[in-house]
Design an enzyme around this catalytic site. Structure first.
Site, PDB file in Angstrom:
ATOM      1  N   ARG A   1       0.849  -1.190   0.000  1.00  0.00           N
ATOM      2  CA  ARG A   1       0.000   0.000   0.000  1.00  0.00           C
ATOM      3  C   ARG A   1       0.880   1.233   0.000  1.00  0.00           C
ATOM      4  O   ARG A   1       1.881   1.286   0.728  1.00  0.00           O
ATOM      5  CB  ARG A   1      -0.868   0.033   1.253  1.00  0.00           C
ATOM      6  CG  ARG A   1      -1.742   1.295   1.304  1.00  0.00           C
ATOM      7  CD  ARG A   1      -1.972   1.793   2.711  1.00  0.00           C
ATOM      8  NE  ARG A   1      -0.775   2.377   3.323  1.00  0.00           N
ATOM      9  CZ  ARG A   1      -0.733   2.837   4.565  1.00  0.00           C
ATOM     10  NH1 ARG A   1      -1.775   2.747   5.349  1.00  0.00           N
ATOM     11  NH2 ARG A   1       0.389   3.373   5.057  1.00  0.00           N
TER      12      ARG A   1
ATOM     13  N   HIS B   1     -39.134   8.512  27.659  1.00  0.00           N
ATOM     14  CA  HIS B   1     -38.323   7.514  26.955  1.00  0.00           C
ATOM     15  C   HIS B   1     -38.648   6.112  27.474  1.00  0.00           C
ATOM     16  O   HIS B   1     -38.829   5.175  26.706  1.00  0.00           O
ATOM     17  CB  HIS B   1     -36.826   7.793  27.146  1.00  0.00           C
ATOM     18  CG  HIS B   1     -36.307   8.930  26.328  1.00  0.00           C
ATOM     19  ND1 HIS B   1     -35.109   8.884  25.666  1.00  0.00           N
ATOM     20  CD2 HIS B   1     -36.839  10.144  26.058  1.00  0.00           C
ATOM     21  CE1 HIS B   1     -34.910  10.046  25.034  1.00  0.00           C
ATOM     22  NE2 HIS B   1     -35.938  10.823  25.262  1.00  0.00           N
TER      23      HIS B   1
ATOM     24  N   HIS C   1      -7.689  10.635  12.033  1.00  0.00           N
ATOM     25  CA  HIS C   1      -7.470  10.999  13.433  1.00  0.00           C
ATOM     26  C   HIS C   1      -8.693  11.718  13.969  1.00  0.00           C
ATOM     27  O   HIS C   1      -9.517  12.236  13.214  1.00  0.00           O
ATOM     28  CB  HIS C   1      -6.188  11.820  13.587  1.00  0.00           C
ATOM     29  CG  HIS C   1      -4.992  10.938  13.694  1.00  0.00           C
ATOM     30  ND1 HIS C   1      -4.432  10.587  14.886  1.00  0.00           N
ATOM     31  CD2 HIS C   1      -4.292  10.287  12.733  1.00  0.00           C
ATOM     32  CE1 HIS C   1      -3.420   9.772  14.674  1.00  0.00           C
ATOM     33  NE2 HIS C   1      -3.299   9.565  13.368  1.00  0.00           N
TER      34      HIS C   1
END
Lengths: 439, 439
Positions: A164, A322, A227
């Site tokens: 690569r 909820h 990153h």
């Protein structure tokens, strides 16, 4: 607060039978959302994490766990980094794992010659292409980069292993320079090219546009490395796959330089939503927790409280509105099914935001018989105490049981009738006066 | 590992004078990347975090800190949730903060009537619009939703305060239903409409497309609320701003239901890269660490090791190749400047991945005089020890000082010449034999 303070809910959702509405966008004809591969770099990028020191034994344990999970590639620190790095690389190559083993080197013949002798299945070559790195890191121009890339690539290919070529700091590199070098290395036959957001500056639409452009230039696969400095590493990875990238670099818990890269677990959360069948059939998702614990222990960090999937509250529901809906159908407030990861969901009912549906569910669990109106009354009592101090499950159970005794015991009921204000007289640890103090 | 193990680097970068290449895409003519506003919901969404119990005093402390930081709005739990919630809401309204105070209610007249009496500057109304929520939560159809929305909105407007109407679970709602209701409420004059990724399923390109479509339908501002179940809450918020959203809901450390929403600090990391002047002039970025510590302590969690900006290693550089370039120019491997957040960067040089440039910098700090070749030699010694065990700064300093003594003391130099293998004889805690064991 431990999970024992929460009430576990029984799974009642039925599987959807229609096409997945959160799946790949049909307009993305180059999308690899349904066919991506993982390059785990815990033992390369992750070794660059501030706290990381992996001895040989730990490296082997991690490599085996990743292989068992099902990652496609395992990337290791350059054998040139240190003598131990070289021998560890050789040791892992000899394990006979299903995953292919890669090592990550600078674009130098010196490094390449050592790398090809370690027994790896492939070599990941990287060189800085941004003006920052060209000026302050290696000091070379694009012509020099191309020349050394060709030399290294042809050498590695001559050894019959994968190669690569990646730029470094791709999103701050000149686009024409980038496309030029990728086109060159694609022509001489690299297995894949890599895009690296080395400083964590990229945003999703930039990533998508660069991927689409790059895919018109090269025919090989594209690998991406993101990153997480600005918190976009998972989203950028997903968007790269939409744009035609095939492989994503991950690390367990994202460990790497600074605050790290795309985390393995977090990316699985993203991908299972988009490509559930592919992800569930290919990766052992119920092993994520163990792998994260293994690495967290090795580098002496805690699993972040807000980690996708394995954060302690990732499947905990609190507000009354909820909890009510989750009890009726977990898909209402959940896009991830905890069972897919060998985990459980919890309703947090011991707090002032609770609702009577959550309390009703608890009353049923306690095997008590109460009418809806009675449950609504006891919920008011629970919320009143929850206003004064944090509650735990025992507090709530006490209130429910006391109330149940009252309403089901004729004599006691008669005595208590007409003095509902007695709710504050239940046994609590802090004085009730705290409420007026803080009101 | 504490930061005292790391070497701090002096800032030498010069400010860029050209236009920001990571700024808003010029094609995004609706972009609000340079003019966004923050609605902090730590005291509403954050109160739904499993560990959260804020007493009045703590709520006021958090509200004041957020106001000082510069958030535009502070959203509070519904006054209907509990009696204490109502009185806390009133108390915060009386503080006279610069930030506008909002409270968050269901789309009910019962709730609205209580909310407008608390003294808030605005009311955030929400109702579930996805088929899941319509079936399992409130059980109402879109006509009912529109009818109650109009009633509540007109009532709140009649009181002269701001009103926002938001759908819940917007990304699993029918697009035509959504646009229909938004168009209706826009016409009757809401201040803003809200998009909520209540389950955390959205991806950036979906967000962008929905924003672009919505902006052709409504003329009011758009607010966005993203959960982080699949790790995309920061990227989705950024992409929403690119698409024309104006306001982003955040919470300190992202605390909220399950693993939470877009974190305040993480979004700042994203936004300072895209809109540095706007962000630095509007928000007190050096207060992020204090606010995060305040909230982390209140809800009894640790700052995640990999948190953007404030994670313990967010500005720590380790690999030799990174350290070399950072020493020459910090922008090489940093998109965020730690000084903008009142923080410092560190070079982690005490490990086997270190390089001679990092060691040279340490030699300079120790005020020792050595040639480059000598520094390269001592770097080899340090890396050899780093192969055997984790190093700390004292280990490295000892090796450097011993080596310096050797090379600068003629007699000792003569004695040592020719027996370089003595490098392993330095004082270490673990036996050297461990190396051969693990090799």
């Amino acid at each position: 607060m431990s999970n024992s303070d929460f009430q576990q809910v029984t799974e009642t959702a039925t599987k959807p039978t229609q096409a997945n509405p959160y799946g790949p966008n049909p307009a993305d004809y180059l999308s690899n959302v349904n066919s991506f591969q993982l390059i785990d770099s815990t033992l390369r990028e992750g070794e660059q994490f501030a706290n990381a020191f992996f001895d040989t034994e730990k490296k082997i344990e991690i490599a085996k766990a990743l292989d068992d999970f099902g990652v496609d590639y395992i990337e290791l620190t350059s054998p040139v980094a240190s003598e131990q790095s070289r021998s560890d690389c050789e040791a892992i190559c000899k394990l006979g794992l299903k995953a292919k083993i890669l090592t990550h080197i600078r674009c130098h013949m010196d490094d390449a010659k050592v790398a090809v002798e370690t027994g790896v299945d492939g070599v990941d070559v990287v060189i800085g292409t941004s003006k920052f790195l060209r000026q302050y890191s290696h000091g070379k121009d694009m012509n020099y980069i191309a020349k050394s890339a060709i030399e290294v690539i042809e050498f590695v290919k001559s050894k019959g292993i994968e190669i690569r070529f990646s730029s470094e700091d791709s999103f701050r590199s000149d686009l024409v320079d980038l496309l030029n070098i990728y086109k060159t290395v694609d022509k001489i036959g690299v297995n894949r090219v890599g895009i690296a957001d080395t400083v964590g500056c990229a945003n999703p639409r930039q990533v998508y546009e660069l991927m689409r452009t790059l895919k018109t230039v090269v025919s090989c696969d594209v690998e991406c490395h993101f990153h997480n400095d600005t918190g976009c590493a998972i989203a950028n990875a997903y968007t790269a796959l939409e744009g035609g990238a095939k492989l994503i670099d991950v690390a367990v818990l994202g460990i790497g330089e600074r605050n790290g890269i795309t985390p393995l677990g977090g990316l699985m959360a993203r991908m299972i939503v988009a490509a559930p069948e592919y992800v569930k059939s290919k990766y052992k998702l119920h092993k994520i927790r163990d792998i994260e614990n293994l690495v967290a222990e090795a580098v002496e960090v805690n699993i972040p409280f807000n980690n996708p999937i394995t954060g302690f509250c990732a499947f905990t529901h609190k507000a009354g509105i909820h909890a009510k809906a989750i009890l009726a159908n977990p898909s209402t407030y959940e896009i991830l099914n905890p069972h897919d990861f060998g985990l459980k969901r919890y309703i947090h009912f011991a707090n002032r935001l609770t609702g009577w549906n959550a309390i009703k569910s608890r009353v049923d669990q306690l095997n008590l018989c109460m009418t809806d109106d009675q449950i609504k009354d006891v919920t008011i009592k629970i919320k009143k105490l929850g206003d004064i101090r944090p509650l735990n499950i025992d507090d709530v159970d006490s209130i429910i049981k006391d109330f149940h005794t009252e309403v089901t015991t004729p004599l006691l009921k008669g005595l208590k009738d007409g003095k509902d204000e007695d709710v504050n007289a239940i046994d609590i640890e802090e004085p009730v006066s705290k409420k007026s103090k803080t009101a």
